[in-house]
Design a protein around this motif. Structure first.
Motif, PDB file in Angstrom:
ATOM      1  N   ASP A 124      14.787 -25.469  10.576  1.00  0.00           N
ATOM      2  CA  ASP A 124      13.472 -25.923  10.123  1.00  0.00           C
ATOM      3  C   ASP A 124      12.489 -24.776   9.909  1.00  0.00           C
ATOM      4  OD1 ASP A 124      13.381 -25.347  12.824  1.00  0.00           O
ATOM      5  OD2 ASP A 124      12.128 -27.050  13.344  1.00  0.00           O
ATOM      6  N   VAL A 125      12.991 -23.535   9.942  1.00  0.00           N
ATOM      7  CA  VAL A 125      12.163 -22.351   9.715  1.00  0.00           C
ATOM      8  C   VAL A 125      12.886 -21.476   8.694  1.00  0.00           C
ATOM      9  CG1 VAL A 125      11.233 -20.247  10.749  1.00  0.00           C
ATOM     10  CG2 VAL A 125      11.197 -22.375  12.043  1.00  0.00           C
ATOM     11  N   PRO A 126      12.273 -21.189   7.540  1.00  0.00           N
ATOM     12  CA  PRO A 126      12.925 -20.318   6.561  1.00  0.00           C
ATOM     13  C   PRO A 126      13.328 -18.986   7.187  1.00  0.00           C
ATOM     14  CG  PRO A 126      10.940 -21.300   5.634  1.00  0.00           C
ATOM     15  CD  PRO A 126      10.946 -21.630   7.101  1.00  0.00           C
ATOM     16  N   GLY A 127      14.555 -18.572   6.934  1.00  0.00           N
ATOM     17  CA  GLY A 127      15.038 -17.307   7.497  1.00  0.00           C
ATOM     18  C   GLY A 127      15.163 -17.368   9.004  1.00  0.00           C
TER      19      GLY A 127
ATOM     20  N   VAL B  23      24.813 -21.217  27.225  1.00  0.00           N
ATOM     21  CA  VAL B  23      23.465 -21.636  27.604  1.00  0.00           C
ATOM     22  C   VAL B  23      22.436 -20.752  26.897  1.00  0.00           C
ATOM     23  CG1 VAL B  23      21.840 -21.933  29.511  1.00  0.00           C
ATOM     24  CG2 VAL B  23      24.263 -22.457  29.849  1.00  0.00           C
ATOM     25  N   TYR B  24      21.547 -21.403  26.166  1.00  0.00           N
ATOM     26  CA  TYR B  24      20.422 -20.753  25.485  1.00  0.00           C
ATOM     27  C   TYR B  24      19.176 -21.150  26.277  1.00  0.00           C
ATOM     28  CZ  TYR B  24      24.018 -20.589  21.906  1.00  0.00           C
ATOM     29  OH  TYR B  24      25.192 -20.375  21.241  1.00  0.00           O
ATOM     30  N   PRO B  25      18.657 -20.277  27.139  1.00  0.00           N
ATOM     31  CA  PRO B  25      17.666 -20.682  28.131  1.00  0.00           C
ATOM     32  C   PRO B  25      16.228 -20.834  27.663  1.00  0.00           C
ATOM     33  CG  PRO B  25      18.193 -18.375  28.425  1.00  0.00           C
ATOM     34  CD  PRO B  25      19.090 -18.890  27.331  1.00  0.00           C
ATOM     35  N   ASP B  26      15.862 -20.267  26.538  1.00  0.00           N
ATOM     36  CA  ASP B  26      14.453 -20.321  26.130  1.00  0.00           C
ATOM     37  C   ASP B  26      14.325 -20.305  24.613  1.00  0.00           C
ATOM     38  OD1 ASP B  26      15.288 -17.718  25.867  1.00  0.00           O
ATOM     39  OD2 ASP B  26      13.506 -16.827  26.736  1.00  0.00           O
ATOM     40  N   LEU B  27      14.476 -21.476  24.007  1.00  0.00           N
ATOM     41  CA  LEU B  27      14.416 -21.607  22.553  1.00  0.00           C
ATOM     42  C   LEU B  27      13.120 -22.275  22.122  1.00  0.00           C
ATOM     43  CD1 LEU B  27      18.010 -22.973  21.824  1.00  0.00           C
ATOM     44  CD2 LEU B  27      17.170 -20.635  21.448  1.00  0.00           C
ATOM     45  N   PRO B  28      12.521 -21.788  21.041  1.00  0.00           N
ATOM     46  CA  PRO B  28      11.383 -22.515  20.483  1.00  0.00           C
ATOM     47  C   PRO B  28      11.829 -23.913  20.049  1.00  0.00           C
ATOM     48  CG  PRO B  28      11.555 -20.323  19.527  1.00  0.00           C
ATOM     49  CD  PRO B  28      12.808 -20.551  20.320  1.00  0.00           C
ATOM     50  N   ALA B  29      10.999 -24.904  20.286  1.00  0.00           N
ATOM     51  CA  ALA B  29      11.332 -26.270  19.879  1.00  0.00           C
ATOM     52  C   ALA B  29      11.606 -26.294  18.380  1.00  0.00           C
ATOM     53  CB  ALA B  29      10.190 -27.211  20.234  1.00  0.00           C
ATOM     54  N   GLY B  30      12.589 -27.075  17.960  1.00  0.00           N
ATOM     55  CA  GLY B  30      12.926 -27.193  16.548  1.00  0.00           C
ATOM     56  C   GLY B  30      14.346 -27.684  16.372  1.00  0.00           C
ATOM     57  N   ARG B  31      14.790 -27.701  15.143  1.00  0.00           N
ATOM     58  CA  ARG B  31      16.136 -28.144  14.806  1.00  0.00           C
ATOM     59  C   ARG B  31      17.016 -26.913  14.605  1.00  0.00           C
ATOM     60  NH1 ARG B  31      18.826 -32.533  14.503  1.00  0.00           N
ATOM     61  NH2 ARG B  31      20.332 -32.910  12.862  1.00  0.00           N
ATOM     62  N   TYR B  32      18.232 -26.968  15.151  1.00  0.00           N
ATOM     63  CA  TYR B  32      19.163 -25.843  15.116  1.00  0.00           C
ATOM     64  C   TYR B  32      20.517 -26.259  14.556  1.00  0.00           C
ATOM     65  CZ  TYR B  32      15.975 -23.196  18.052  1.00  0.00           C
ATOM     66  OH  TYR B  32      14.867 -22.535  18.531  1.00  0.00           O
TER      67      TYR B  32
ATOM     68  N   ASP C 228      31.337 -18.071  10.688  1.00  0.00           N
ATOM     69  CA  ASP C 228      30.242 -17.468   9.920  1.00  0.00           C
ATOM     70  C   ASP C 228      29.679 -18.382   8.837  1.00  0.00           C
ATOM     71  OD1 ASP C 228      30.350 -15.143  11.393  1.00  0.00           O
ATOM     72  OD2 ASP C 228      31.572 -14.052   9.920  1.00  0.00           O
ATOM     73  N   ASP C 229      30.511 -19.276   8.292  1.00  0.00           N
ATOM     74  CA  ASP C 229      30.113 -20.087   7.147  1.00  0.00           C
ATOM     75  C   ASP C 229      30.067 -21.590   7.389  1.00  0.00           C
ATOM     76  OD1 ASP C 229      30.098 -17.744   5.470  1.00  0.00           O
ATOM     77  OD2 ASP C 229      32.290 -17.845   5.483  1.00  0.00           O
ATOM     78  N   THR C 230      30.635 -22.067   8.492  1.00  0.00           N
ATOM     79  CA  THR C 230      30.818 -23.500   8.694  1.00  0.00           C
ATOM     80  C   THR C 230      30.018 -24.012   9.880  1.00  0.00           C
ATOM     81  OG1 THR C 230      33.108 -23.153   7.966  1.00  0.00           O
ATOM     82  CG2 THR C 230      32.559 -25.315   8.906  1.00  0.00           C
ATOM     83  N   PRO C 231      29.122 -24.972   9.640  1.00  0.00           N
ATOM     84  CA  PRO C 231      28.409 -25.565  10.776  1.00  0.00           C
ATOM     85  C   PRO C 231      29.337 -26.471  11.604  1.00  0.00           C
ATOM     86  CG  PRO C 231      27.426 -26.243   8.656  1.00  0.00           C
ATOM     87  CD  PRO C 231      28.660 -25.474   8.359  1.00  0.00           C
ATOM     88  N   ALA C 232      29.164 -26.424  12.909  1.00  0.00           N
ATOM     89  CA  ALA C 232      29.869 -27.339  13.802  1.00  0.00           C
ATOM     90  C   ALA C 232      29.022 -28.590  14.040  1.00  0.00           C
ATOM     91  CB  ALA C 232      30.169 -26.662  15.132  1.00  0.00           C
ATOM     92  N   GLY C 233      27.712 -28.482  13.771  1.00  0.00           N
ATOM     93  CA  GLY C 233      26.805 -29.602  13.964  1.00  0.00           C
ATOM     94  C   GLY C 233      25.375 -29.121  14.035  1.00  0.00           C
ATOM     95  N   ALA C 234      24.486 -30.051  14.320  1.00  0.00           N
ATOM     96  CA  ALA C 234      23.057 -29.735  14.425  1.00  0.00           C
ATOM     97  C   ALA C 234      22.494 -30.435  15.654  1.00  0.00           C
ATOM     98  CB  ALA C 234      22.323 -30.177  13.173  1.00  0.00           C
ATOM     99  N   ILE C 235      21.416 -29.874  16.181  1.00  0.00           N
ATOM    100  CA  ILE C 235      20.800 -30.405  17.398  1.00  0.00           C
ATOM    101  C   ILE C 235      19.306 -30.108  17.369  1.00  0.00           C
ATOM    102  CG2 ILE C 235      21.308 -28.296  18.710  1.00  0.00           C
ATOM    103  CD1 ILE C 235      21.620 -31.677  20.339  1.00  0.00           C
ATOM    104  N   SER C 236      18.519 -31.019  17.900  1.00  0.00           N
ATOM    105  CA  SER C 236      17.078 -30.794  18.035  1.00  0.00           C
ATOM    106  C   SER C 236      16.763 -30.355  19.460  1.00  0.00           C
ATOM    107  CB  SER C 236      16.300 -32.072  17.724  1.00  0.00           C
ATOM    108  OG  SER C 236      16.390 -32.364  16.357  1.00  0.00           O
ATOM    109  N   VAL C 237      15.978 -29.302  19.567  1.00  0.00           N
ATOM    110  CA  VAL C 237      15.513 -28.801  20.860  1.00  0.00           C
ATOM    111  C   VAL C 237      14.042 -29.177  20.979  1.00  0.00           C
ATOM    112  CG1 VAL C 237      15.063 -26.730  22.240  1.00  0.00           C
ATOM    113  CG2 VAL C 237      17.176 -26.916  20.904  1.00  0.00           C
TER     114      VAL C 237
END
Length: 98
Positions: free
Chosen positions: A30-33, A55-64, A70-79
């Motif tokens: 949800d953030v360009p670049g 474990v990603y301990p401190d992420l800015p809220a958003g969609r990841y 390198d090229d294939t998404p495994a999925g998406a998640i909202s933090v």
């Protein structure tokens, strides 16, 4: 320790033992670049046994996007700020992955 609150959340990606040591990349959708960041899958010893996770301990809220390779998404998640998001690593490769 997780550093969450306000606009900062955390993400735990649960994997199997076979992923131990693998670096799993994520990036903001949800953030360009949004750039990619990665952490290694580690063995976690808990009262009821052992599990493996990244474990990603401190992420800015958003969609990841969680990246399979390198090229294939495994999925998406909202933090969400002040919360821990959980994602289960797929048991098989997504279509189009290497």
């Amino acid at each position: 320790m997780l550093d969450i609150g306000a606009d900062t959340g955390a993400l735990i990606i649960y994997t199997g033992r076979e992923q131990h040591g693998r670096e799993i990349e994520i990036s903001r959708t949800d953030v360009p670049g949004g750039g990619r960041t990665h952490v290694a899958v580690r063995e976690r010893i808990v009262r009821d046994g052992v599990f493996h996770s990244a474990v990603y301990p401190d992420l800015p809220a958003g969609r990841y996007t969680v990246w399979w390779d390198d090229d294939t998404p495994a999925g998406a998640i909202s933090v969400t700020g002040g919360a821990i998001a959980e994602f289960v690593w797929p048991s098989s490769a997504p279509p189009g992955s290497r």
